[in-house]
Design a protein around this motif. Structure first.
Motif, short mmCIF file in Angstrom:
data_model
loop_
_atom_site.label_atom_id
_atom_site.label_comp_id
_atom_site.label_asym_id
_atom_site.label_seq_id
_atom_site.Cartn_x
_atom_site.Cartn_y
_atom_site.Cartn_z
N UNK A 151 29.15 24.75 70.82
CA UNK A 151 27.99 23.78 70.48
C UNK A 151 27.88 22.95 72.83
N UNK A 152 27.36 21.91 72.54
CA UNK A 152 26.24 21.04 73.43
C UNK A 152 26.22 20.10 72.83
N UNK A 153 25.65 18.98 73.62
CA UNK A 153 25.05 17.60 73.42
C UNK A 153 23.99 17.72 73.54
N UNK A 154 23.79 17.25 72.08
CA UNK A 154 22.07 17.81 71.45
C UNK A 154 21.18 16.06 71.64
N UNK A 155 19.95 15.80 71.87
CA UNK A 155 19.59 15.31 71.36
C UNK A 155 18.82 15.57 70.07
N UNK A 200 25.02 13.02 80.18
CA UNK A 200 25.75 14.73 79.88
C UNK A 200 25.30 15.55 80.91
N UNK A 201 24.45 15.41 82.54
CA UNK A 201 24.71 15.92 83.06
C UNK A 201 25.32 15.72 84.21
N UNK A 202 25.92 16.49 83.70
CA UNK A 202 27.70 16.73 84.88
C UNK A 202 27.76 18.08 85.11
#
Length: 465
Positions: free
Chosen positions: A221-225, A249-251
């Motif tokens: 999965x990924x980081x999500x709001x 999270x903007x890497x």
């Protein structure tokens, strides 16, 4: 819950030990999907059920508990039979279960698995375990639904994407954990989805895949709001909430998803993401995944992709379709096989690659199905009485669709096509000596086939059309 194996059945099964003909020695049953919404079924989940519910031997404490419940419940309790099971077999069920290899995709109306008792004193067990074993309908149905979506998305990726095989595993994400009836359902259904894809938010499926299918990490999965993490900033600070997501999270090389319809989706996409935060997104080196979450899915996705194309630009791939720069879209509201097809058709018609979109599917994936979705049945087809096998079947004049198969059954494979065949007593191979494609996975309490999820996924992929 820890289940007493004796009570893992239906009440009416309890009295069946007295209902078979005298001198019955063996009962042979099979499982099939008789039809329903899909022409083919993806077989999966039996191994998990066997490990979770059949590995525990029956104990004397189980017998005492069952008797204390079943006798006042109004049923004759077969205490002598269960005590014999403990004394002779150590509490393990004397059954042989054969099944399609998990990950097999075959037409419905074929035997998926067969069950027969191996000790003639326990002829009544074959039917007794129907309740527990037939629950395999659930992971099979979820896996089949998921595979249907896999084939749909794959078709569009092949047409519109330069890298369809690399993209496909992450195009359908499981959002279904909160929409099912139990954590057990989330685990079993979530694993079924993971036979086709690798994207999931259902953590129970990851744990189950480790325990039951020897898979260290089955999904990602990924980081999500979510709306609360955006709206808690209050509406005047919506843009600041988005900037906070970029900051954390903007890497470079990363992906992060932001639900953007808390107030005005199109304003957020056009002006906040597309103008004020555009350069921050680009400079981060990450891919922003915008998530609409309301409105008509087809219209909303099409407009969102169009606005993002206008603001961030696109590249044209070798197939001639446009691919967004720096951003993607995930649609998780109103997602089902019908809406997915409609969304993909709309994007293709407007010249956009399926590379631009992923889907999150919740209740429609893990919960919007039942045993009748594919018309599952567990039926006896043969019984050995007085040393002779006899056909056992039903053929109701009121519903020919419920006509059952008869005889000792197996599965043959001819150039990738499966068909039902007769098998012989003893080794249950085809009557001509050819191999039965239903392989022995369980015998007398022992799991004989322990598949990995990786092997099952490879088998599923081999059936891609």
């Amino acid at each position: 819950m820890t289940t007493n194996p004796i009570l893992n059945t239906d009440s009416y099964k309890i009295s069946h030990f007295r209902q078979y003909p005298p001198a019955t020695e063996q009962v042979f049953s099979y499982v099939e999907a008789r039809g329903g919404a899909y022409k083919k079924a993806l077989f999966f989940g039996l191994q998990a059920i066997l490990k979770a519910e059949f590995s525990k031997p029956v104990t004397r404490a189980d017998i005492d508990e069952a008797e204390a419940i079943l006798v006042p419940h109004g049923l004759p309790f077969h205490r002598a039979g269960w005590e014999l099971l403990v004394n002779r077999h150590g509490g393990h069920l004397p059954l042989e279960i054969r099944a399609q290899p998990e990950g097999t995709i075959a037409s419905v109306r074929l035997p998926m698995m067969t069950v027969v008792n191996t000790d003639p004193d326990f002829f009544w067990l074959t039917s007794y375990v129907e309740t527990a074993l037939l629950r395999v309908w659930y992971p099979i149905t979820v896996a089949t639904i998921s595979n249907g979506v896999r084939q749909l998305i794959r078709k569009h990726l092949i047409t519109t994407s330069d890298t369809p095989d690399a993209e496909l595993p992450f195009k359908l994400h499981d959002f279904g954990a909160r929409g099912v009836s139990s954590n057990q359902s989330a685990a079993l259904g979530g694993m079924a989805h993971l036979t086709n894809f690798q994207g999931t938010d259902t953590l129970a499926a990851l744990v189950a895949a480790r325990r039951f299918y020897n898979e260290p990490l089955a999904g990602f999965s990924i980081p999500a709001a979510e709306h609360s993490t955006i709206t808690s900033w209050e509406r005047p600070n919506e843009e600041a909430a988005y900037a906070n997501m970029i900051r954390h999270f903007g890497k470079p090389g990363a992906l992060f998803a932001v639900v953007s319809d808390s107030y005005d989706l199109f304003h957020a996409v056009e002006h906040m993401w597309g103008e004020n935060l555009r350069q921050q997104v680009i400079d981060s080196g990450a891919t922003l995944v915008v998530r609409p979450d309301s409105g008509d899915p087809v219209e909303v996705v099409a407009k969102t992709v169009s606005l993002l194309a206008e603001k961030f630009g696109t590249d044209t791939n070798t197939k001639g379709y446009r691919v967004l720069k720096n951003v993607r879209v995930i649609q998780g509201d109103g997602v089902n096989p019908v809406s997915i097809e409609a969304i993909l058709n709309r994007l293709t018609a407007e010249g956009f690659s399926a590379s631009n979109i992923a889907f999150g599917m919740g209740g429609a994936l893990l919960q919007k199905c039942d045993r009748d979705t594919m018309q599952f049945a567990y039926k006896a087809s043969a019984a050995k009485v007085g040393g002779t096998w006899r056909d056992v079947y039903k053929d109701p004049v009121t519903d020919t669709g419920k006509r059952s198969k008869r005889g000792l059954l197996g599965l043959a494979a001819d150039n990738g096509q499966f068909r039902t065949v007769a098998v012989r007593d003893g080794d249950f191979q085809q009557v001509d000596g050819s191999a039965n494609e239903l392989k022995t996975v369980w015998r007398n309490g022992e799991l004989l086939q322990d598949d990995t999820l990786s092997a099952i996924r490879a088998r599923v992929t081999s059936f891609d059309n």
